[in-house]
Design a protein around this motif. Structure first.
Motif, PDB file in Angstrom:
ATOM      1  N   CYS B 243     -11.589 -11.504  -3.494  1.00 24.49           N
ATOM      2  CA  CYS B 243     -11.142 -10.432  -2.614  1.00 24.49           C
ATOM      3  C   CYS B 243      -9.722 -10.695  -2.145  1.00 24.49           C
ATOM      4  O   CYS B 243      -9.404 -11.791  -1.705  1.00 24.49           O
ATOM      5  N   ASP B 244      -8.869  -9.682  -2.232  1.00 20.05           N
ATOM      6  CA  ASP B 244      -7.519  -9.785  -1.677  1.00 20.05           C
ATOM      7  C   ASP B 244      -7.476  -9.030  -0.364  1.00 20.05           C
ATOM      8  O   ASP B 244      -7.953  -7.899  -0.291  1.00 20.05           O
ATOM      9  N   VAL B 245      -6.913  -9.652   0.664  1.00 13.81           N
ATOM     10  CA  VAL B 245      -6.806  -8.995   1.967  1.00 13.81           C
ATOM     11  C   VAL B 245      -5.347  -8.994   2.399  1.00 13.81           C
ATOM     12  O   VAL B 245      -4.689 -10.023   2.384  1.00 13.81           O
ATOM     13  N   TRP B 246      -4.864  -7.810   2.751  1.00 12.11           N
ATOM     14  CA  TRP B 246      -3.493  -7.730   3.256  1.00 12.11           C
ATOM     15  C   TRP B 246      -3.527  -7.240   4.697  1.00 12.11           C
ATOM     16  O   TRP B 246      -4.135  -6.209   4.993  1.00 12.11           O
ATOM     17  N   TYR B 247      -2.876  -7.970   5.595  1.00 13.99           N
ATOM     18  CA  TYR B 247      -2.740  -7.520   6.976  1.00 13.99           C
ATOM     19  C   TYR B 247      -1.411  -6.800   7.102  1.00 13.99           C
ATOM     20  O   TYR B 247      -0.353  -7.394   6.998  1.00 13.99           O
ATOM     21  N   LEU B 248      -1.470  -5.494   7.304  1.00  9.18           N
ATOM     22  CA  LEU B 248      -0.249  -4.690   7.284  1.00  9.18           C
ATOM     23  C   LEU B 248       0.353  -4.607   8.684  1.00  9.18           C
ATOM     24  O   LEU B 248      -0.343  -4.806   9.690  1.00  9.18           O
ATOM     25  N   PRO B 249       1.663  -4.289   8.769  1.00  5.51           N
ATOM     26  CA  PRO B 249       2.307  -4.205  10.084  1.00  5.51           C
ATOM     27  C   PRO B 249       1.662  -3.110  10.934  1.00  5.51           C
ATOM     28  O   PRO B 249       1.184  -2.115  10.396  1.00  5.51           O
ATOM     29  N   PRO B 250       1.648  -3.313  12.264  1.00  5.24           N
ATOM     30  CA  PRO B 250       0.945  -2.372  13.154  1.00  5.24           C
ATOM     31  C   PRO B 250       1.563  -0.976  13.118  1.00  5.24           C
ATOM     32  O   PRO B 250       2.751  -0.823  12.850  1.00  5.24           O
ATOM     33  N   MET B 251       0.740   0.034  13.385  1.00  4.42           N
ATOM     34  CA  MET B 251       1.218   1.421  13.379  1.00  4.42           C
ATOM     35  C   MET B 251       0.729   2.121  14.640  1.00  4.42           C
ATOM     36  O   MET B 251      -0.388   1.858  15.115  1.00  4.42           O
ATOM     37  N   THR B 252       1.569   3.008  15.160  1.00  5.70           N
ATOM     38  CA  THR B 252       1.123   3.833  16.296  1.00  5.70           C
ATOM     39  C   THR B 252       1.384   5.295  15.973  1.00  5.70           C
ATOM     40  O   THR B 252       2.243   5.616  15.161  1.00  5.70           O
ATOM     41  N   LYS B 253       0.651   6.146  16.678  1.00  6.88           N
ATOM     42  CA  LYS B 253       0.804   7.582  16.452  1.00  6.88           C
ATOM     43  C   LYS B 253       2.124   8.046  17.033  1.00  6.88           C
ATOM     44  O   LYS B 253       2.467   7.726  18.155  1.00  6.88           O
ATOM     45  N   ARG B 254       2.859   8.820  16.212  1.00  2.00           N
ATOM     46  CA  ARG B 254       4.131   9.343  16.727  1.00  2.00           C
ATOM     47  C   ARG B 254       3.873  10.534  17.632  1.00  2.00           C
ATOM     48  O   ARG B 254       2.819  11.157  17.576  1.00  2.00           O
ATOM     49  N   GLU B 255       4.887  10.863  18.469  1.00  2.00           N
ATOM     50  CA  GLU B 255       4.749  11.962  19.430  1.00  2.00           C
ATOM     51  C   GLU B 255       4.407  13.277  18.760  1.00  2.00           C
ATOM     52  O   GLU B 255       3.550  14.028  19.197  1.00  2.00           O
ATOM     53  N   ASP B 256       5.125  13.545  17.659  1.00  2.85           N
ATOM     54  CA  ASP B 256       4.998  14.875  17.056  1.00  2.85           C
ATOM     55  C   ASP B 256       3.904  14.916  15.992  1.00  2.85           C
ATOM     56  O   ASP B 256       3.771  15.879  15.262  1.00  2.85           O
ATOM     57  N   GLU B 257       3.087  13.853  15.920  1.00  3.27           N
ATOM     58  CA  GLU B 257       2.116  13.754  14.822  1.00  3.27           C
ATOM     59  C   GLU B 257       0.724  14.090  15.333  1.00  3.27           C
ATOM     60  O   GLU B 257       0.342  13.653  16.409  1.00  3.27           O
ATOM     61  N   SER B 258      -0.053  14.815  14.558  1.00  2.06           N
ATOM     62  CA  SER B 258      -1.449  15.032  14.931  1.00  2.06           C
ATOM     63  C   SER B 258      -2.251  13.812  14.515  1.00  2.06           C
ATOM     64  O   SER B 258      -1.786  12.999  13.706  1.00  2.06           O
TER      65      SER B 258
END
Lengths: 189, 321
Positions: B243-258
């Motif tokens: 199994c390969d596991v990648w921990y990706l950089p954190p993401m947050t919801k943008r203001e104008d995004e649903s």
């Protein structure tokens, strides 16, 4: 395990199918693999539910008609692999000098004709045309307007004046459209 | 000749304007223009119905029967070359002595060496934790207390669920929540629709991309086909689970995004990293039929492009609205 072996494709079957449909052995094996993956009950045949389980087919406005085309020949409301491949063979692309009796232009046209001709009387009546129109537009167009579209279509195509469209009239109406390309799909080997 | 009426018009408009009224000429002009644009656009896009209009639907239907993007995600991935497990070769045929020998050796290795070894490790591992089974139970319970429990009535109330999740997420002492947003087991060749609920709660999302290498052993559990016990048995008699596991950089919801767009953005990142196909289809299609709205959309599209005539007139008039 034992059950599966009776479903496996024998060499002779592949040869027969190749003879009948023009598919290559690799294509036949691929189609067989697809057939078994659709066959959820593992009974060597497909029911209507098996077909309609494919989401892209279930949302196709003509989905039910397309499925029905497979069951025209079957007696017990199930489609075996031979019948499955035979119907798909109509959609084999036409290559020069490789036409066989299932994927010729006339056969493709006959398949499209049968989409309309539900009662199999070799004629498309106004009701039959309306039924297909209704499937394609849903609730978005009123019945009167659909009626007028159907009438106009029949008027234009009907050359012998019987208020219905025969197969010859149908072919004539589609003379200029690229039936070979529209009714062919790519089969991977 | 034109000038006198024009001057009268000009004077009228000025007088009206100074009284705070208007002829509404500008509005009428704009409306007229819009109507002209619409009428002509509709005409450009529409065509008369032809018998051949059904051909495209027939072809796409047949293409879906031959191969579609969804149904193949719910059964084990097909391998391009055999990995000597009969479970991945549905149509086992005798091909050559050499392959058979390889398979027999592999079989002996897996069932007589690897399987006992793994069972041994399992029992030793269980025994070592002080007290054996009872303490397993205790540890499980203590881990469970960090779970977020819902009453059945609460679970139906989406707002209550969202509120509880948000409370948990905002509390810095609580553990982060592990989420599997597809809502069902998929065979790891694709990512399917992410349920938007978790993406509405706010907070930071840390995407994790997971990709199993199916050549050594397929980790996919087809719950409609195999019980848990036979699944574990198959895992224990595979070559390995890689199994390969990648921990990706954190993401947050943008203001104008649903939240739906945010969910799709996270999904695209995970798919790209793991080399998976990014699908819009809902994993729930494994067990239920697609929504009627999809078909209705096709019907709407088709109707829009169809030229329709006014029925209530002697001569055929084009629809003007």
């Amino acid at each position: 395990m034992g059950n599966k072996s009776s479903l496996m494709l024998q060499e002779q079957d592949i040869k027969d199918i190749q003879e009948e449909t023009g598919f290559l052995p690799g294509q036949i094996e691929r189609l067989y693999s697809r057939f078994t993956s659709l066959d959820k009950g593992d009974n060597g045949s497909l029911s209507r539910e098996d077909f309609l389980r494919i989401p892209e087919l279930a949302i196709n406005p003509l989905g039910d008609r397309i499925v029905h085309a497979f069951f025209k020949e079957s007696e017990d409301d199930h489609v075996n692999f031979r019948q499955f491949v035979r119907v798909l063979a109509h959609f084999r692309p036409i290559k020069h000098n490789q036409e066989n009796n299932l994927n010729a232009r006339e056969e493709k046209l006959r398949f499209a004709f049968k989409m309309y001709d539900l009662d199999d009387d070799e004629r498309i009546s106004r009701e039959e045309l309306l039924a297909v129109l209704h499937m394609m537009v849903g609730e978005n167009i009123s019945d009167e307007q659909l009626n007028s579209i159907a009438e106009r279509t029949i008027l234009e195509a009907d050359t012998d004046g019987d208020q219905m469209i025969s197969f010859e009239e149908f072919c004539a109406a589609l003379e200029r459209s690229d039936v070979e390309q529209k009714m062919s799909i790519k089969f991977l080997k | 000749m034109i000038i006198p009426p024009f001057i009268i018009l000009l004077v009228t408009v000025v007088v009206l304007a100074s009284l705070g009224k208007s002829l509404g000429l500008r509005q009428k002009y704009v409306q007229f223009l819009l109507k002209v644009f619409e009428d002509n656009n509709e005409r450009l896009g529409t065509h008369e119905f032809e018998l051949g209009d059904c051909l495209d639907y027939i072809r796409t239907g047949m293409e879906a029967i031959v191969d579609d993007e969804v149904t193949k995600r719910f059964s084990a991935e097909e391998l391009t070359s055999w990995n000597f497990l009969t479970r991945t070769n549905c149509q086992y045929e005798f091909i050559s002595i050499r392959l058979t020998i390889f398979w027999v050796v592999g079989f002996i290795l897996r069932y007589c060496l690897l399987l006992p070894l793994r069972i041994l490790i399992l029992t030793i591992g269980v025994g070592q934790r002080h007290g054996g089974f009872l303490s397993i139970f205790q540890r499980a319970l203590s881990r469970a207390s960090a779970h977020i429990w819902f009453e059945r009535s609460e679970a139906k109330d989406r707002f209550a669920v969202a509120r509880r999740l948000r409370e948990h997420v905002e509390d810095p002492d609580k553990l982060p929540i592990l989420i599997f947003p597809e809502g069902t087991c998929i065979n790891n060749t694709s990512v399917m629709q992410f349920k938007k609920g978790t993406f509405e709660v706010g907070g930071i999302i840390y995407p994790v991309a997971i990709k199993y290498d199916p050549r050594f052993g397929d980790a996919f559990w087809n719950s409609s086909k195999d019980s848990m016990v036979s699944y574990i048995y198959m895992m224990m008699t595979s070559w390995a689970i890689v199994c390969d596991v990648w921990y990706l950089p954190p993401m947050t919801k943008r203001e104008d995004e649903s939240s739906i767009d945010f969910a799709n953005r996270v999904k695209a990142n995970i798919a790209r990293q793991g080399g998976l196909v990014d699908l819009v289809w809902d994993g729930g299609l494994k067990r239920s039929a697609p929504k009627k709205e999809w078909k209705q959309q096709y019907q709407q599209e088709f109707s829009r492009r169809l030229k329709v005539q006014n029925v209530n007139s002697e001569k055929k008039e084009e629809k003007t609205e």
